[in-house]
Design a protein around this motif. Structure first.
Motif, PDB file in Angstrom:
ATOM      1  N   LEU A 113       7.408   9.346  -2.611  1.00 47.80           N
ATOM      2  CA  LEU A 113       8.452   8.980  -2.023  1.00 47.80           C
ATOM      3  C   LEU A 113       8.942   9.894  -0.604  1.00 47.80           C
ATOM      4  CD1 LEU A 113      10.981   7.089  -1.808  1.00 47.80           C
ATOM      5  CD2 LEU A 113      12.268   8.540  -3.536  1.00 47.80           C
ATOM      6  N   ASP A 114       8.432  11.145  -0.841  1.00 51.76           N
ATOM      7  CA  ASP A 114       8.821  11.957   0.308  1.00 51.76           C
ATOM      8  C   ASP A 114       8.109  11.475   1.739  1.00 51.76           C
ATOM      9  OD1 ASP A 114       6.242  12.816  -0.731  1.00 51.76           O
ATOM     10  OD2 ASP A 114       6.563  14.885  -0.314  1.00 51.76           O
ATOM     11  N   LYS A 115       6.702  11.329   1.543  1.00 50.68           N
ATOM     12  CA  LYS A 115       6.073  10.618   2.593  1.00 50.68           C
ATOM     13  C   LYS A 115       6.721   9.467   3.352  1.00 50.68           C
ATOM     14  CE  LYS A 115       1.712  12.012   0.995  1.00 50.68           C
ATOM     15  NZ  LYS A 115       1.292  13.176   1.507  1.00 50.68           N
ATOM     16  N   ARG A 116       7.091   8.528   2.336  1.00 49.95           N
ATOM     17  CA  ARG A 116       8.037   7.426   3.074  1.00 49.95           C
ATOM     18  C   ARG A 116       9.242   7.635   3.562  1.00 49.95           C
ATOM     19  NH1 ARG A 116       8.686   3.701  -1.569  1.00 49.95           N
ATOM     20  NH2 ARG A 116       9.143   1.910  -0.184  1.00 49.95           N
ATOM     21  N   VAL A 117      10.065   8.425   2.839  1.00 50.39           N
ATOM     22  CA  VAL A 117      11.269   8.827   3.611  1.00 50.39           C
ATOM     23  C   VAL A 117      11.246   9.471   4.945  1.00 50.39           C
ATOM     24  CG1 VAL A 117      13.423  10.260   3.380  1.00 50.39           C
ATOM     25  CG2 VAL A 117      12.413   8.915   1.249  1.00 50.39           C
ATOM     26  N   ASP A 148       2.217  12.911   7.103  1.00 51.15           N
ATOM     27  CA  ASP A 148       0.890  12.701   7.370  1.00 51.15           C
ATOM     28  C   ASP A 148      -0.051  13.488   6.390  1.00 51.15           C
ATOM     29  OD1 ASP A 148       1.555  11.410   9.811  1.00 51.15           O
ATOM     30  OD2 ASP A 148       1.395  13.177  10.937  1.00 51.15           O
ATOM     31  N   ALA A 149       0.581  14.213   5.556  1.00 49.50           N
ATOM     32  CA  ALA A 149      -0.303  14.997   4.398  1.00 49.50           C
ATOM     33  C   ALA A 149      -0.978  14.272   3.540  1.00 49.50           C
ATOM     34  CB  ALA A 149       0.951  15.789   3.678  1.00 49.50           C
ATOM     35  N   LEU A 162      16.224  17.515  12.538  1.00 52.04           N
ATOM     36  CA  LEU A 162      16.338  19.102  13.112  1.00 52.04           C
ATOM     37  C   LEU A 162      15.094  19.550  13.297  1.00 52.04           C
ATOM     38  CD1 LEU A 162      19.184  20.734  11.017  1.00 52.04           C
ATOM     39  CD2 LEU A 162      19.558  19.787  13.337  1.00 52.04           C
ATOM     40  N   GLU A 163      13.881  19.260  12.612  1.00 48.99           N
ATOM     41  CA  GLU A 163      12.829  19.653  12.587  1.00 48.99           C
ATOM     42  C   GLU A 163      11.424  18.364  12.422  1.00 48.99           C
ATOM     43  OE1 GLU A 163       9.681  21.271  13.392  1.00 48.99           O
ATOM     44  OE2 GLU A 163      11.129  22.832  13.451  1.00 48.99           O
ATOM     45  N   ARG A 164      11.274  17.721  13.280  1.00 45.19           N
ATOM     46  CA  ARG A 164      10.312  16.533  13.587  1.00 45.19           C
ATOM     47  C   ARG A 164       8.988  17.219  12.963  1.00 45.19           C
ATOM     48  NH1 ARG A 164      10.659  11.835  16.573  1.00 45.19           N
ATOM     49  NH2 ARG A 164      12.527  11.285  17.141  1.00 45.19           N
ATOM     50  N   THR A 165       8.657  18.496  13.441  1.00 47.67           N
ATOM     51  CA  THR A 165       7.113  18.916  12.892  1.00 47.67           C
ATOM     52  C   THR A 165       7.143  18.781  11.418  1.00 47.67           C
ATOM     53  OG1 THR A 165       7.000  20.068  15.143  1.00 47.67           O
ATOM     54  CG2 THR A 165       5.466  20.572  13.086  1.00 47.67           C
ATOM     55  N   GLY A 166       7.857  19.183  10.909  1.00 52.49           N
ATOM     56  CA  GLY A 166       8.196  19.219   9.398  1.00 52.49           C
ATOM     57  C   GLY A 166       8.070  17.859   8.740  1.00 52.49           C
ATOM     58  N   LEU A 167       8.840  16.923   9.302  1.00 56.13           N
ATOM     59  CA  LEU A 167       8.684  15.801   8.852  1.00 56.13           C
ATOM     60  C   LEU A 167       7.408  15.102   8.856  1.00 56.13           C
ATOM     61  CD1 LEU A 167      12.387  14.555   9.737  1.00 56.13           C
ATOM     62  CD2 LEU A 167      11.607  15.084   7.476  1.00 56.13           C
ATOM     63  N   GLU A 168       6.849  15.415  10.139  1.00 53.42           N
ATOM     64  CA  GLU A 168       5.534  14.696  10.530  1.00 53.42           C
ATOM     65  C   GLU A 168       4.528  15.305   9.657  1.00 53.42           C
ATOM     66  OE1 GLU A 168       5.135  15.665  14.455  1.00 53.42           O
ATOM     67  OE2 GLU A 168       6.472  14.015  15.357  1.00 53.42           O
ATOM     68  N   GLU A 202       0.988  -1.293  -0.024  1.00 51.27           N
ATOM     69  CA  GLU A 202      -0.006   0.149   0.086  1.00 51.27           C
ATOM     70  C   GLU A 202       0.954   1.122   0.100  1.00 51.27           C
ATOM     71  OE1 GLU A 202      -2.168   1.668   3.483  1.00 51.27           O
ATOM     72  OE2 GLU A 202      -3.873   0.686   2.397  1.00 51.27           O
ATOM     73  N   GLN A 203       1.903   1.128   0.804  1.00 50.09           N
ATOM     74  CA  GLN A 203       2.709   2.413   0.871  1.00 50.09           C
ATOM     75  C   GLN A 203       3.435   2.661  -0.383  1.00 50.09           C
ATOM     76  OE1 GLN A 203       3.304   4.521   3.592  1.00 50.09           O
ATOM     77  NE2 GLN A 203       1.359   3.256   4.041  1.00 50.09           N
TER      78      GLN A 203
END
Length: 219
Positions: free
Chosen positions: A147-151, A218-219, A208-214, A140-141
């Motif tokens: 790919l940006d979401k998976r990375v 989750d987008a 450095l910025e977990r919020t951005g990665l999250e 499914e992934q």
């Protein structure tokens, strides 16, 4: 602690089954990078992890790797006993991601106990269902997630596993986990770095910025 503390249904086994298991166990210590099981023709036996970390992956026809699941303390691997599960149509390789202590349970011993013990059969079926759920989640992934979401998801998961935001990991290893090419992963990580979410150095990715990665995940 010894084997009975790690085998989740130990107390549901008969005394005879417990003795057969204990008498057949093969304890092993494997170094990081060791290939423990290689393909469907290698019936290694069932693997129960005492401590460390294993990685199960498959290879594409082009030789690219993709991780289907990882095994941690107290996890058991059935796919390493391919001779016991004739319906498996793909070859799984098991590699030690860290120095690992484990037990090998011979497939014939386990299968004999499973035939006689409903709790063992039920546990095995549940474990198999969980592993196939892992595989379906991966499919499914790959099919539906960019790919940006998976990375981003992988980096966050790895930080959680390791308990640190400074990940000692190469772009090649990330590519192998995700079934991608190193060059593609490098471009994605450089984009994350440009956006201030990670810092890259040789053999290290620092979050450095977990919020951005999250938000990307989750987008």
């Amino acid at each position: 602690m010894d084997f009975p503390h790690y085998f989740p249904i130990w107390n549901k086994l008969s005394g005879d089954a417990q003795n057969r298991l204990l008498g057949s166990l093969i304890p092993k210590k494997v170094k990081k990078g060791t290939i423990i099981h290689n393909g469907s023709t290698d019936c290694t036996g069932l693997l129960l992890v005492k401590s460390g970390q294993l990685r199960a992956y498959i290879l594409s026809e082009e030789g690219r790797e993709i991780t289907i699941y990882r095994l941690f303390d107290r996890d058991m691997c059935l796919f390493s006993a391919s001779c016991m599960i004739h319906s498996i149509q793909f070859e799984v390789t098991i590699e030690a991601q860290k120095d690992t202590d484990l037990w090998v349970i011979p497939a014939d011993i386990y299968q004999g106990i499973m035939v006689q013990s409903a709790p063992v059969a039920n546990y095995t079926n549940e474990l198999m269902a969980t592993r196939f759920s892992d595989v379906m989640w991966l499919v499914e992934q790959i099919m539906w997630k960019s790919l940006d979401k998976r990375v981003a998801a992988f980096l966050l998961e790895e930080a959680s596993i390791e308990g640190t935001d400074e990940l000692k990991i190469t772009h090649e290893i990330i590519a192998n986990h995700l079934g991608s090419h190193r060059e593609v992963i490098t471009r994605m990580l450089r984009y994350f770095q440009k956006e201030g979410m990670v810092r890259l150095s040789r053999g290290t990715v620092t979050l450095l910025e977990r919020t951005g990665l999250e938000q990307i995940r989750d987008a």
